[in-house]
Enzyme design. Structure first.
Site, PDB file in Angstrom:
ATOM      1  N   ARG A  41       0.843  -1.212   0.000  1.00 14.86           N
ATOM      2  CA  ARG A  41       0.000   0.000   0.000  1.00 14.86           C
ATOM      3  C   ARG A  41       0.877   1.261   0.000  1.00 14.86           C
ATOM      4  NH1 ARG A  41      -1.817   2.081   4.503  1.00 14.86           N
ATOM      5  NH2 ARG A  41      -2.367   0.133   5.506  1.00 14.86           N
ATOM      6  N   TYR A  93     -14.048  16.244 -18.010  1.00 16.40           N
ATOM      7  CA  TYR A  93     -14.412  14.832 -17.940  1.00 16.40           C
ATOM      8  C   TYR A  93     -15.556  14.654 -16.931  1.00 16.40           C
ATOM      9  CZ  TYR A  93     -14.127   9.909 -16.833  1.00 16.40           C
ATOM     10  OH  TYR A  93     -14.452   8.603 -16.603  1.00 16.40           O
ATOM     11  N   ASP A 165      -4.897  18.074 -16.290  1.00 12.39           N
ATOM     12  CA  ASP A 165      -5.215  16.703 -16.693  1.00 12.39           C
ATOM     13  C   ASP A 165      -4.717  16.535 -18.124  1.00 12.39           C
ATOM     14  OD1 ASP A 165      -6.425  14.392 -17.698  1.00 12.39           O
ATOM     15  OD2 ASP A 165      -8.227  14.626 -16.485  1.00 12.39           O
ATOM     16  N   LYS A 190      -5.913   5.293 -20.513  1.00  8.78           N
ATOM     17  CA  LYS A 190      -6.066   5.721 -21.897  1.00  8.78           C
ATOM     18  C   LYS A 190      -4.754   5.512 -22.667  1.00  8.78           C
ATOM     19  CE  LYS A 190      -9.989   6.896 -20.058  1.00  8.78           C
ATOM     20  NZ  LYS A 190     -10.317   8.241 -19.621  1.00  8.78           N
TER      21      LYS A 190
HETATM   22  C1  LIG Z   1     -10.980   8.771 -18.440  1.00 11.59           C
HETATM   23  C2  LIG Z   1     -10.583  10.086 -17.943  1.00 11.59           C
HETATM   24  C3  LIG Z   1     -10.440  10.325 -16.566  1.00 11.59           C
HETATM   25  C4  LIG Z   1     -10.761   9.273 -15.536  1.00 11.59           C
HETATM   26  O1  LIG Z   1      -9.883   8.204 -15.599  1.00 11.59           O
HETATM   27  P1  LIG Z   1     -10.249   6.711 -15.120  1.00 11.59           P
HETATM   28  O2  LIG Z   1      -8.974   5.999 -15.350  1.00 11.59           O
HETATM   29  O3  LIG Z   1     -11.388   6.248 -15.950  1.00 11.59           O
HETATM   30  O4  LIG Z   1     -10.625   6.814 -13.681  1.00 11.59           O
HETATM   31  C5  LIG Z   1     -10.016  11.567 -16.179  1.00 11.59           C
HETATM   32  N1  LIG Z   1      -9.762  12.561 -17.073  1.00 11.59           N
HETATM   33  C6  LIG Z   1      -9.908  12.365 -18.398  1.00 11.59           C
HETATM   34  C7  LIG Z   1      -9.605  13.485 -19.325  1.00 11.59           C
HETATM   35  C8  LIG Z   1     -10.322  11.131 -18.875  1.00 11.59           C
HETATM   36  O5  LIG Z   1     -10.478  10.952 -20.193  1.00 11.59           O
END
Ligand SMILES: *Cc1c(COP(=O)(O)O)cnc(C)c1O
Length: 373
Positions: A41, A93, A165, A190
């Site tokens: 952890r 998002y 982000d 992603k």
């Molecule tokens: C998918 C996404 C998230 C969230 O990510 P997860 O891995 O699904 O929790 C946050 N920001 C953006 C821009 C995303 O496309």
């Protein structure tokens, strides 16, 4: 084999680890020996390898891997305190929006939504007081570009923590820390992992104070990434440059093709010279990514498209080898209230396509067929 032999094999683990071209998965919850690692952890060598790699890619000193992109965002929001004020992209998002409105707004933290493609709009909000500024660029799903350097400068002057982000462009095309961000976040689900086989998140920072706080938060919330998932993301990263080039090449071709079709209304791709953020994107990023949003002329066409095609699948998410078509209205952005959706432009005619690694001729044939129904 005696017990002693077994132990000596295990004892060689450290140097074997160094020698492994692909790092091993340390699938263990706990570590004996009182060394650097004690409990997974807190830290784990496979996760550490991923964190080192992503820190390097983002030009950062410290990285933290989390169990999802949202877990990374949640951990960054855990830096906030009651009474804080946060300025956030209005085009955001959907999960981040839900995290803000369902959880953090209950904690006495104020969130204001601003059009981050306008430096003036951000400035106005920062002048009213901001402890954190959270931007996406390009935004999801409208592909708007935020002037990251300018916002970074404003944050530096006022002491607001600037968070970007960076999921859509990946570190291959954009490094927000170099543009003035304090923290850059990824949904590693992603492009970083790229294979539709894991859910993961990353936060990278150059600030020692933030790193110390994030380390404490990760250990305390218990939302760090598992060794196996860390290994999967690390494996994905090995081919990130090749994949990003191909994603972008296909996205360009698709954006150009969509523009020629009678059923299509508008195409939102920052790589197109007519995109409102094209020049800005060029000035702060080395590419435009692999996601194309577009509107169709009537909702019936959208309904046909979301049936999916032979290779283009109707599914949430983006950034993997497979082309995915998403209907933000009912999928990624369903938790955003109607009024705000209208304001941003998320209508029943908007679609988002994460362009995969397929041969473009196949993508073109598929979308053409889907449009015909
Ligand atoms: C998918 C996404 C998230 C969230 O990510 P997860 O891995 O699904 O929790 C946050 N920001 C953006 C821009 C995303 O496309």
């Amino acid at each position: 084999m005696t017990e002693k032999d077994t132990l000596s094999i295990l004892g060689d683990g450290d140097c074997l680890y160094e020698a492994s071209v692909s790092p091993p998965i340390f699938q263990t919850s706990t570590f004996g020996g009182g060394g650097e690692y004690s409990y997974t952890r807190l830290s784990n060598p496979t996760r550490r390898a991923l964190e080192k790699e992503t820190a390097k890619l983002e030009g950062g000193k410290h990285a933290f891997a989390f169990s999802s992109g949202l877990a990374a965002i949640n951990s960054v929001f855990s830096l906030l305190k009651k009474g804080n004020r946060v300025v956030v992209s209005d085009d955001l998002y959907g999960g981040t929006y839900r995290l803000i409105t369902k959880i953090y707004q209950n904690y006495g933290i104020e969130f204001v939504f601003a059009d981050m493609s306008s430096a003036q709009a951000v400035k106005t909000e920062i002048e009213k007081g901001a402890d954190m500024v959270f931007a996406e660029s390009p935004t999801n799903p409208m592909m708007k570009i935020a002037p990251l350097r300018e916002i970074g400068e404003m944050c530096k002057q006022t002491g607001a923590v600037f968070v970007v982000d960076n999921t859509f462009l990946s570190p291959y095309f954009q490094n927000p820390l170099a543009l003035g961000a304090d923290i850059t976040i990824h949904s590693a689900t992603k492009f970083l992992s790229g294979h539709h086989d894991t859910v993961a998140g990353i936060a990278v920072t150059n600030r020692d104070d933030i790193a110390e706080a994030l380390g404490m938060i990760s250990m305390t919330l218990g939302n760090a990434l598992s060794p196996f998932e860390s290994w999967l993301v690390l494996r994905g990263i090995r081919t990130l440059p090749l994949r990003m080039q191909k994603h972008q090449q296909n996205a360009f071709a698709l954006a150009e093709y969509l523009k020629t079709l009678p059923q299509i209304d508008k195409v939102y791709y920052p790589g197109l010279p007519e995109h409102s953020g094209h020049e800005l994107c060029k000035s702060q990023s080395s590419g435009f990514g692999g996601v194309v949003s577009f509107t169709v002329k009537d909702a019936g066409t959208a309904k046909r498209l979301i049936k999916g095609g032979k290779i283009i699948k109707f599914a949430e998410s983006l950034g993997g080898f497979c082309s995915l078509i998403t209907y933000p209205l009912t999928q990624t952005h369903a938790s955003i209230p109607e009024e705000m959706r209208q304001k941003i432009g998320i209508t029943d005619r908007l679609l988002r396509l994460s362009v995969g690694l397929e041969d473009f001729a196949d993508i073109k044939a598929d979308i053409t067929k889907m449009l015909e129904g």
